[in-house]
Every structure is written in structure tokens, then in C-alpha cells.
Design a protein around this motif. Structure first.
Motif, PDB file in Angstrom:
ATOM      1  N   ARG A  91      -7.237  -3.045   0.220  1.00  0.00           N
ATOM      2  CA  ARG A  91      -5.951  -1.093   0.092  1.00  0.00           C
ATOM      3  C   ARG A  91      -5.194  -1.369  -0.915  1.00  0.00           C
ATOM      4  NH1 ARG A  91      -9.613   0.744  -1.569  1.00  0.00           N
ATOM      5  NH2 ARG A  91      -8.102   1.996  -1.489  1.00  0.00           N
ATOM      6  N   ASP A 118      -6.329  -2.582  -4.243  1.00  0.00           N
ATOM      7  CA  ASP A 118      -6.951  -1.322  -5.109  1.00  0.00           C
ATOM      8  C   ASP A 118      -6.156   0.186  -5.707  1.00  0.00           C
ATOM      9  OD1 ASP A 118      -9.595  -0.053  -5.947  1.00  0.00           O
ATOM     10  OD2 ASP A 118      -9.324   1.409  -4.120  1.00  0.00           O
ATOM     11  N   TRP A 156       0.478  -1.314  -0.166  1.00  0.00           N
ATOM     12  CA  TRP A 156      -0.177   0.167  -0.090  1.00  0.00           C
ATOM     13  C   TRP A 156       0.880   1.361  -0.208  1.00  0.00           C
ATOM     14  CZ3 TRP A 156      -0.447   4.138   4.054  1.00  0.00           C
ATOM     15  CH2 TRP A 156      -1.349   4.943   3.737  1.00  0.00           C
ATOM     16  N   GLN A 208     -11.288   3.850   6.047  1.00  0.00           N
ATOM     17  CA  GLN A 208     -10.487   3.275   6.938  1.00  0.00           C
ATOM     18  C   GLN A 208     -10.130   4.180   8.624  1.00  0.00           C
ATOM     19  OE1 GLN A 208     -10.071  -0.348   6.570  1.00  0.00           O
ATOM     20  NE2 GLN A 208     -11.282   0.297   5.422  1.00  0.00           N
ATOM     21  N   GLU A 222      -9.506   5.696   2.102  1.00  0.00           N
ATOM     22  CA  GLU A 222      -8.803   5.826   2.889  1.00  0.00           C
ATOM     23  C   GLU A 222      -9.253   6.542   4.382  1.00  0.00           C
ATOM     24  OE1 GLU A 222      -6.489   3.666   2.797  1.00  0.00           O
ATOM     25  OE2 GLU A 222      -5.956   3.310   0.894  1.00  0.00           O
TER      26      GLU A 222
END
Length: 274
Positions: free
Chosen positions: A141, A144, A14, A58, A55
Motif C-alpha cells: 500500500r 502503490d 503511506w 484493507q 484501502e
């Protein structure tokens, strides 16, 4: 406290992709933010808005209160409607607003990951008011942001990171969906095998085996007599599996040996992302 060992791979992937995205969009001038990308219905601005929004969720931030326009052709179900909310609310933001919000969000998320002390099985927020494990959330994540990094690179003509940590997460994520594509969606016959041979920056050979009950499984052992073998480069594979291109538009980059009808059926159902 640092990230749990089973989460570190996703955190690293990430971080690599999100920092690459920040560098890609930092120099963009106002007009470039509206350029169309391979992601259906989304511009460069829309992709960055989506990343910021996911984000922020999250991080526990509240979702925006916003009414979507009725003429968004790519919004066809509850899932895409949910995703579009974070995008549409930012469609009139300026270039400086986009880059500054992205930078601030990345700083907050990076700090959250550095201080993460929860167990991987901890249940956290997921789309549509659902929950998922922390490990699943961070996995998705990482996947993605790598895929969207590639969307931006294709649009801007700046190829790269096809073999980055995020690419390996994407490989495993997409391969996990392949048995369903072959066995259920394409209807491969019972007691058959399909071989996928991918070359390029990320190379692998996998065999999907369909048992007597029609259930699919995948492994790395070659098959001596597959019903069909599909060969392509890594970029073509991920773009097909992520719905960025159709097989008919990249037919010259795909080799199909064996049952041509089954091969065509598999390629018709190859896209596995929402």
C-alpha cells in the motif's frame, strides 16, 4: 497500542503519500477529474477510486457487486479485472463524492494503523481472494500510493515528493525485481554483471550479478567489468519500472555503456508492476 516497529516505516510512508494525494485532489473541479494520467487506461478519478477501493479492502469492507463493461482495453487478465471493479463502480461519482469518500477512508485507515496490534506475519486479505502478511500488505500500500501520487503530480503539473518516505519504499520495491529482469527476462549471460547508476533526488548504484546457473542477485558493490552499465535519473527509473513510459520515449535520459543489445533487452523488460 502503536504500529509494530517493522511496520512503522511503511505506515509513515503511506501516511505521507495519502495526505499528499488528498491535498492534490481537494481543489479539483468536476471536469479535471477525467484528465488522463500516465497510468494506462486510468483518469485522475480512476486512480483515486482505486486507492479508495484498496484501502477499503484493507479495512475489511465487502467488494462491490458490479459488472464491468466489455470495452475496457486495459483490462486483460484476472488481476486487472479485479482492480478495475473498484474503479469502474465510481466512474460516475461527482467531485464532492470522490473527495469526501477519500477523506473518510483515510480517516478510517489512519485510525486502524494507529490501533494496529497484530504481528507483522499475521495473514490478511490480498487481491483475488488470496492472503498475504500484514507487513507485505502495508508495504504494497505504501508503494502503490506513492506511485499513484506521482501519476497525479505528472498530470496536474505539480512535481514533488520524489525523495519522500514513499520514494524510498518504491526504490527498494523496484530494485527487488531487478535481478529477474536482468537474469531471466533479458537473458544476461552466466557469470556476468550489470550496473545500474541512478542520480537525482534518490541516488543509488546497484550491481546485478548473474551466477553460473543463471540466477540473479543484487548488491551495492561496484563491478570492475560489467557487461553493461545503465545510467539514468530517478524519475526516469521509476517511470520505466512502473510502466509509465517506454525506453524509446526517454532514450535521451538513459546512458548505456557496454553490450548495447543486452542493455536494450533489459530496458524492454524494465517494467515490473502489473
Amino acid at each position: 497500542m502503536t504500529v509494530h516497529p517493522s511496520l512503522q516505516n511503511y505506515a509513515d510512508a503511506w501516511t505521507h503519500s495519502i495526505e499528499s494525494i488528498s491535498e492534490l485532489v481537494k481543489p479539483l473541479v468536476e471536469g479535471e477529474w477525467n484528465r488522463r494520467t500516465p497510468c494506462p487506461g486510468w483518469s485522475l478519478r480512476d486512480i483515486v477510486s482505486h486507492i479508495i477501493g484498496m484501502e477499503c479492502e484493507q479495512l475489511g469492507d465487502p467488494r462491490p457487486i458490479h459488472t464491468l463493461p466489455r470495452d475496457l482495453y486495459h483490462v486483460q487478465n484476472d488481476f486487472t479485472r479485479y482492480m478495475e471493479m473498484q474503479v469502474d463502480v465510481r466512474r460516475h461519482h461527482t467531485a464532492p463524492e470522490m473527495t469526501s469518500e477519500l477523506e473518510y477512508t483515510v480517516i478510517r485507515r489512519a485510525r486502524q494503523l494507529r490501533n494496529e496490534s497484530r504481528a507483522p506475519e499475521t495473514m490478511v486479505r490480498a487481491p483475488l481472494g488470496k492472503e498475504q502478511t500484514l507487513e507485505r500488505a502495508l508495504h504494497m500500500r505504501a508503494f502503490d500510493v506513492w506511485v499513484h501520487e506521482q501519476d497525479l503530480r505528472v498530470t496536474l503539473g505539480q512535481p514533488g515528493n520524489l525523495d519522500s518516505p514513499g520514494a524510498l519504499v518504491a526504490r527498494d520495491t523496484l530494485l527487488d525485481a531487478l535481478p529477474k529482469v536482468v537474469a531471466k527476462d533479458a537473458g544476461a549471460p552466466a557469470n556476468s554483471a550489470v550496473v545500474l547508476d541512478v542520480h537525482g533526488p534518490v541516488e543509488f548504484l546497484r550491481t546485478v550479478r548473474v551466477d553460473a546457473d543463471g540466477r540473479g542477485s543484487i548488491d551495492g558493490a561496484p563491478s570492475l567489468g560489467p557487461a553493461v552499465s545503465l545510467a539514468m535519473d530517478w524519475e526516469t527509473y521509476y517511470r520505466l519500472a512502473c510502466g509509465r513510459v517506454r525506453a524509446t520515449s526517454v532514450a535521451d535520459r538513459i546512458k548505456v555503456d557496454g553490450d548495447q543489445d543486452l542493455g536494450a533487452a533489459i530496458l524492454r523488460h524494465f517494467a515490473v508492476t502489473p
